[in-house]
Enzyme design. Sequence first.
Site, PDB file in Angstrom:
ATOM      1  CG  HIS A 244      32.919 -45.275 -59.364  1.00 40.62           C
ATOM      2  ND1 HIS A 244      32.240 -44.363 -60.033  1.00 40.62           N
ATOM      3  CD2 HIS A 244      32.118 -45.934 -58.495  1.00 40.62           C
ATOM      4  CE1 HIS A 244      30.951 -44.685 -59.760  1.00 40.62           C
ATOM      5  NE2 HIS A 244      30.933 -45.453 -58.584  1.00 40.62           N
ATOM      6  CE  LYS A 334      30.029 -52.920 -52.621  1.00 40.43           C
ATOM      7  NZ  LYS A 334      29.587 -51.288 -52.328  1.00 40.43           N
TER       8      LYS A 334
HETATM    9  C1  BG6 Z   1      28.528 -46.888 -56.506  1.00 38.73           C
HETATM   10  C2  BG6 Z   1      28.757 -48.344 -56.268  1.00 38.73           C
HETATM   11  O1  BG6 Z   1      28.625 -46.601 -57.911  1.00 38.73           O
HETATM   12  O2  BG6 Z   1      29.699 -46.385 -55.893  1.00 38.73           O
HETATM   13  C3  BG6 Z   1      28.803 -48.732 -54.936  1.00 38.73           C
HETATM   14  O3  BG6 Z   1      27.563 -49.089 -57.138  1.00 38.73           O
HETATM   15  C4  BG6 Z   1      29.738 -48.178 -54.075  1.00 38.73           C
HETATM   16  O4  BG6 Z   1      28.799 -50.183 -54.716  1.00 38.73           O
HETATM   17  C5  BG6 Z   1      29.663 -46.652 -54.354  1.00 38.73           C
HETATM   18  O5  BG6 Z   1      29.433 -48.294 -52.654  1.00 38.73           O
HETATM   19  C6  BG6 Z   1      30.982 -45.861 -53.688  1.00 38.73           C
HETATM   20  O6  BG6 Z   1      30.587 -44.337 -53.929  1.00 38.73           O
HETATM   21  P1  BG6 Z   1      31.221 -43.472 -53.040  1.00 38.73           P
HETATM   22  O7  BG6 Z   1      30.803 -42.204 -53.314  1.00 38.73           O
HETATM   23  O8  BG6 Z   1      30.305 -43.821 -51.627  1.00 38.73           O
HETATM   24  O9  BG6 Z   1      32.775 -43.832 -52.719  1.00 38.73           O
END
Ligand code: BG6
Length: 459
Positions: A244, A334
């Site tokens: 991401h 987190k």
């Molecule tokens: C996921 C991770 O790919 O993305 C998670 O494995 C994380 O740990 C999540 O919480 C975050 O995604 P979003 O869309 O909730 O920001």
Amino acid sequence: MHPTIFVIFGITGDLAARKLLPALLALYSKKKLPARFSIIGFSRRSFSREEFRELIRSRLNIKPGEFKEEDVKHFMDHICYEQGMFNDPVAYQRLAFRIQEIDNRWGQCSNKLFHLSVPPSLYEGILNNLAGSRLAEPCADETGWTRILIEKPFGRDLETARNLDKLLGKLFDEEQIFRIDHYLAKEALQNIIAFRFTNSLFEPIWRYPFIDKIHIKLFEESGVTDRGDSYDEVGALKDVGQNHMLMMLAAVTMDRPKSFSSADIRTERAHALKKLEIASGNSLKESSARGQYAGYPDEQGVPRSSQVETYFRLKTFVSNSRWKNVPIYLESGKAMAESKTEIDVYFKSTNKDGDQNIITFRIQPDEGIKIKFFVKTPGYEFMVEPKTLKFKYSEQTQESWQMKLTDYERLIHNAFIGDQTLFASTDEIMASWRFIAEVTKNWSKLPLKIYPKGAKEII
Ligand code: BG6
């Protein structure tokens, strides 16, 4: 749209319940699915038809008034279940038979979309069985494509990502492979590309020496919830950093693509990622940090002695002429004080006080853009003060904001229409793992700082 069968491996799992099925239902209720479509759920457990329907119905977790009851009922009629072990070739013959039955009923060779909604350790077995049962092959030359949607993590490191890619490459061409990084489908992330390449106001100075630094943050208020065991195998850097955050980095730093076609956008994103470098020499220690929130080892599924990071900060560079010497910070954690994902682009200061223009892209929540600029303070003195221009998507007219799709709605829709812009290419995946491989060489030597839950800032 051509008739399509959507096969979900692992339909009883968490991802299918939270993201996939709700997105499919939303697309159905907006009439964005083909008139003839069928969902076949494949999983290990055995259910009667009624039990399965009930399970799906409860899993959809529909809020009152969210969908018309009639739509939900008809949507459910499109779903059926095939029980089988993921590594059992006979189960795939049954699946092939079920698919053939539907095609016969429709009197057409339909499209097939396979979604791997299972732990990555099962990918290989499923892919081999798809090949063995010839399900990966289209049933006709002109119509009836087959495509595969595959979730992150795409490999655990460069080598396993390469192996997975090789295996996929034996069964599918690149045009048939849709590697999901759901961040790419976020409205506000796509907006970065639109904003940068439509507003000539900024693009000419979107580079060295005008930009001072870029800071990309992905903070989450929640801890690891019930994913302790799988999270502990990866840690924050691989969980959100390799994917991401690097996709956000690519969107802010990529060059203008030749066109806005999927291929050209993916090529430019990959170019930026291929040039990524970490701060050189032993400065990893000075420029990076790893942290773990207090109480993480007590989370369900986490070993008590875990040294895995739930927070990291990393200083990187894109080593091309546009970005030379511009530090880019990646930071994620987190159990932070608040959930927010945003990118701050700092422009070089032109005065002795160090006043800087800052453009902030808010990816979530409260998607939008903020621009910090300076104006003269009224009065006798020549003094300046900061002001902010703000744009919030939620302040758009209600209608256009409601047009907004969830990330999975957009991903599934784009996979149906064959648009790969919002999916990671093999080049991007390999470039990101190559970069992560560099970082992890000395990663565990960095001290692990324990931070309190709800921390605003770390280190
Ligand atoms: C996921 C991770 O790919 O993305 C998670 O494995 C994380 O740990 C999540 O919480 C975050 O995604 P979003 O869309 O909730 O920001």
